[in-house]
Design a protein around this motif. Sequence first.
Motif, PDB file in Angstrom:
ATOM      1  N   VAL A 138      15.323   1.451   0.143  1.00  0.00           N
ATOM      2  CA  VAL A 138      14.822   0.227   0.771  1.00  0.00           C
ATOM      3  C   VAL A 138      13.808  -0.454  -0.146  1.00  0.00           C
ATOM      4  N   GLY A 139      12.904   0.325  -0.737  1.00  0.00           N
ATOM      5  CA  GLY A 139      11.915  -0.238  -1.651  1.00  0.00           C
ATOM      6  C   GLY A 139      12.540  -0.842  -2.889  1.00  0.00           C
ATOM      7  N   VAL A 140      13.529  -0.161  -3.438  1.00  0.00           N
ATOM      8  CA  VAL A 140      14.236  -0.671  -4.622  1.00  0.00           C
ATOM      9  C   VAL A 140      14.996  -1.944  -4.258  1.00  0.00           C
ATOM     10  N   ALA A 141      15.605  -1.952  -3.074  1.00  0.00           N
ATOM     11  CA  ALA A 141      16.338  -3.140  -2.626  1.00  0.00           C
ATOM     12  C   ALA A 141      15.405  -4.348  -2.502  1.00  0.00           C
ATOM     13  N   VAL A 142      14.196  -4.127  -2.008  1.00  0.00           N
ATOM     14  CA  VAL A 142      13.226  -5.221  -1.914  1.00  0.00           C
ATOM     15  C   VAL A 142      12.881  -5.727  -3.310  1.00  0.00           C
ATOM     16  N   ALA A 143      12.653  -4.812  -4.247  1.00  0.00           N
ATOM     17  CA  ALA A 143      12.323  -5.217  -5.627  1.00  0.00           C
ATOM     18  C   ALA A 143      13.439  -6.042  -6.252  1.00  0.00           C
ATOM     19  N   MET A 144      14.677  -5.794  -5.855  1.00  0.00           N
ATOM     20  CA  MET A 144      15.842  -6.502  -6.399  1.00  0.00           C
ATOM     21  C   MET A 144      16.185  -7.765  -5.605  1.00  0.00           C
ATOM     22  N   SER A 145      15.476  -8.007  -4.519  1.00  0.00           N
ATOM     23  CA  SER A 145      15.854  -9.095  -3.605  1.00  0.00           C
ATOM     24  C   SER A 145      15.432 -10.467  -4.120  1.00  0.00           C
ATOM     25  N   LYS A 146      16.166 -11.480  -3.673  1.00  0.00           N
ATOM     26  CA  LYS A 146      15.826 -12.875  -3.991  1.00  0.00           C
ATOM     27  C   LYS A 146      14.491 -13.248  -3.386  1.00  0.00           C
TER      28      LYS A 146
ATOM     29  N   ILE B  83       6.308  -0.380  -0.931  1.00  0.00           N
ATOM     30  CA  ILE B  83       6.273   0.898  -0.220  1.00  0.00           C
ATOM     31  C   ILE B  83       7.184   0.831   1.000  1.00  0.00           C
ATOM     32  N   PRO B  84       8.111   1.777   1.155  1.00  0.00           N
ATOM     33  CA  PRO B  84       8.931   1.816   2.371  1.00  0.00           C
ATOM     34  C   PRO B  84       8.052   2.077   3.596  1.00  0.00           C
ATOM     35  N   VAL B  85       8.426   1.494   4.741  1.00  0.00           N
ATOM     36  CA  VAL B  85       7.640   1.692   5.954  1.00  0.00           C
ATOM     37  C   VAL B  85       8.535   2.023   7.145  1.00  0.00           C
ATOM     38  N   GLY B  86       8.121   3.046   7.853  1.00  0.00           N
ATOM     39  CA  GLY B  86       8.716   3.429   9.133  1.00  0.00           C
ATOM     40  C   GLY B  86       7.558   3.578  10.101  1.00  0.00           C
ATOM     41  N   GLY B  87       7.082   4.816  10.253  1.00  0.00           N
ATOM     42  CA  GLY B  87       5.911   5.067  11.094  1.00  0.00           C
ATOM     43  C   GLY B  87       4.614   4.619  10.461  1.00  0.00           C
TER      44      GLY B  87
ATOM     45  N   ILE C 175      17.736   9.956  -4.596  1.00  0.00           N
ATOM     46  CA  ILE C 175      16.854   9.476  -3.527  1.00  0.00           C
ATOM     47  C   ILE C 175      17.663   9.314  -2.248  1.00  0.00           C
ATOM     48  N   GLU C 176      16.962   9.290  -1.145  1.00  0.00           N
ATOM     49  CA  GLU C 176      17.623   8.980   0.120  1.00  0.00           C
ATOM     50  C   GLU C 176      17.583   7.465   0.324  1.00  0.00           C
ATOM     51  N   PRO C 177      18.445   6.930   1.168  1.00  0.00           N
ATOM     52  CA  PRO C 177      18.450   5.485   1.399  1.00  0.00           C
ATOM     53  C   PRO C 177      17.113   4.916   1.857  1.00  0.00           C
ATOM     54  N   SER C 178      16.279   5.714   2.516  1.00  0.00           N
ATOM     55  CA  SER C 178      14.953   5.218   2.905  1.00  0.00           C
ATOM     56  C   SER C 178      14.143   4.816   1.675  1.00  0.00           C
ATOM     57  N   ALA C 179      14.298   5.521   0.580  1.00  0.00           N
ATOM     58  CA  ALA C 179      13.647   5.138  -0.682  1.00  0.00           C
ATOM     59  C   ALA C 179      14.355   3.946  -1.302  1.00  0.00           C
TER      60      ALA C 179
ATOM     61  N   GLY D  46      -8.289  -2.730  -5.716  1.00  0.00           N
ATOM     62  CA  GLY D  46      -8.841  -3.858  -4.963  1.00  0.00           C
ATOM     63  C   GLY D  46      -7.780  -4.834  -4.496  1.00  0.00           C
ATOM     64  N   ASP D  47      -8.183  -6.084  -4.363  1.00  0.00           N
ATOM     65  CA  ASP D  47      -7.284  -7.116  -3.855  1.00  0.00           C
ATOM     66  C   ASP D  47      -6.385  -7.709  -4.931  1.00  0.00           C
ATOM     67  N   GLU D  48      -6.542  -7.277  -6.177  1.00  0.00           N
ATOM     68  CA  GLU D  48      -5.717  -7.836  -7.251  1.00  0.00           C
ATOM     69  C   GLU D  48      -4.269  -7.363  -7.178  1.00  0.00           C
ATOM     70  N   VAL D  49      -4.028  -6.211  -6.575  1.00  0.00           N
ATOM     71  CA  VAL D  49      -2.656  -5.717  -6.453  1.00  0.00           C
ATOM     72  C   VAL D  49      -2.056  -6.241  -5.150  1.00  0.00           C
ATOM     73  N   LYS D  50      -0.816  -6.704  -5.226  1.00  0.00           N
ATOM     74  CA  LYS D  50      -0.084  -7.134  -4.030  1.00  0.00           C
ATOM     75  C   LYS D  50       0.603  -5.906  -3.442  1.00  0.00           C
ATOM     76  N   ILE D  51       0.419  -5.683  -2.166  1.00  0.00           N
ATOM     77  CA  ILE D  51       1.055  -4.554  -1.496  1.00  0.00           C
ATOM     78  C   ILE D  51       2.108  -5.111  -0.546  1.00  0.00           C
ATOM     79  N   ILE D  52       3.352  -4.743  -0.840  1.00  0.00           N
ATOM     80  CA  ILE D  52       4.486  -5.244  -0.073  1.00  0.00           C
ATOM     81  C   ILE D  52       5.186  -4.057   0.581  1.00  0.00           C
ATOM     82  N   LEU D  53       5.383  -4.117   1.872  1.00  0.00           N
ATOM     83  CA  LEU D  53       6.123  -3.066   2.560  1.00  0.00           C
ATOM     84  C   LEU D  53       7.590  -3.443   2.634  1.00  0.00           C
ATOM     85  N   ALA D  54       8.430  -2.418   2.561  1.00  0.00           N
ATOM     86  CA  ALA D  54       9.885  -2.590   2.555  1.00  0.00           C
ATOM     87  C   ALA D  54      10.451  -1.969   3.821  1.00  0.00           C
TER      88      ALA D  54
END
Length: 198
Positions: A152-160, A43-47, A146-150, A63-71
């Motif tokens: 960011v999430g795709v870039a995280v998914a593609m990141s090393k 999920i992208p994060v700003g405010g 999409i705008e570049p703010s979105a 629940g806790d089984e899903v990993k939540i990663i902010l971008a």
Amino acid sequence: SLELVEQVREILRERVEHCNGASRRLDSSTLSSVDKPLDAVIIPVGGGGLAAGNTIALRGLLGDEVKIILAEPKELDDAKRSREKGELLGHDKNNKLDSVADGLKTTLGPNTWPVVRDLVDDIITVSEEDILRATKIVWERLKVCIEPSAGVGVAVAMSKEFAQKYRLEDGIVNVGVILCGGNVDVIKVCKLMEKMGI
């Protein structure tokens, strides 16, 4: 988040039905994936409004089984720094807030910070070049503006970093990325992409 989870469940059900109709043998991970539709959500994060709201909903649904990663863009890394320090921080006073992901320039507030601090698994930052590259891939391959703010999430998914931390071998199979907004000056963003050789 409820809509995201339901859409993923429907896709997975269709996959199971298709495989059954084709008389293919399904492995246990395919069958169990319908019950656990998402292993991670980015999920992208700003405010933090989008991030906090979705985090609360995802924790309630999965629940806790899903990993939540902010971008987050590296240029706007207040959420990552806040989480690392354990206290709410703003942008560095010398930060010029110069990011193509201008929708994420705001900082976490007192209402969103506790959710990010207590319920999010990780925050990964990405470069401006990574953001633009991911945005372009979505434009070209998904045909979604999409705008570049979105992006960011795709870039995280593609990141090393994401690939190293959240491996297939560890059960991270189905990953959702929340795409936010379509407020983009396409000509301006295309010029930035051209300038960076993307």
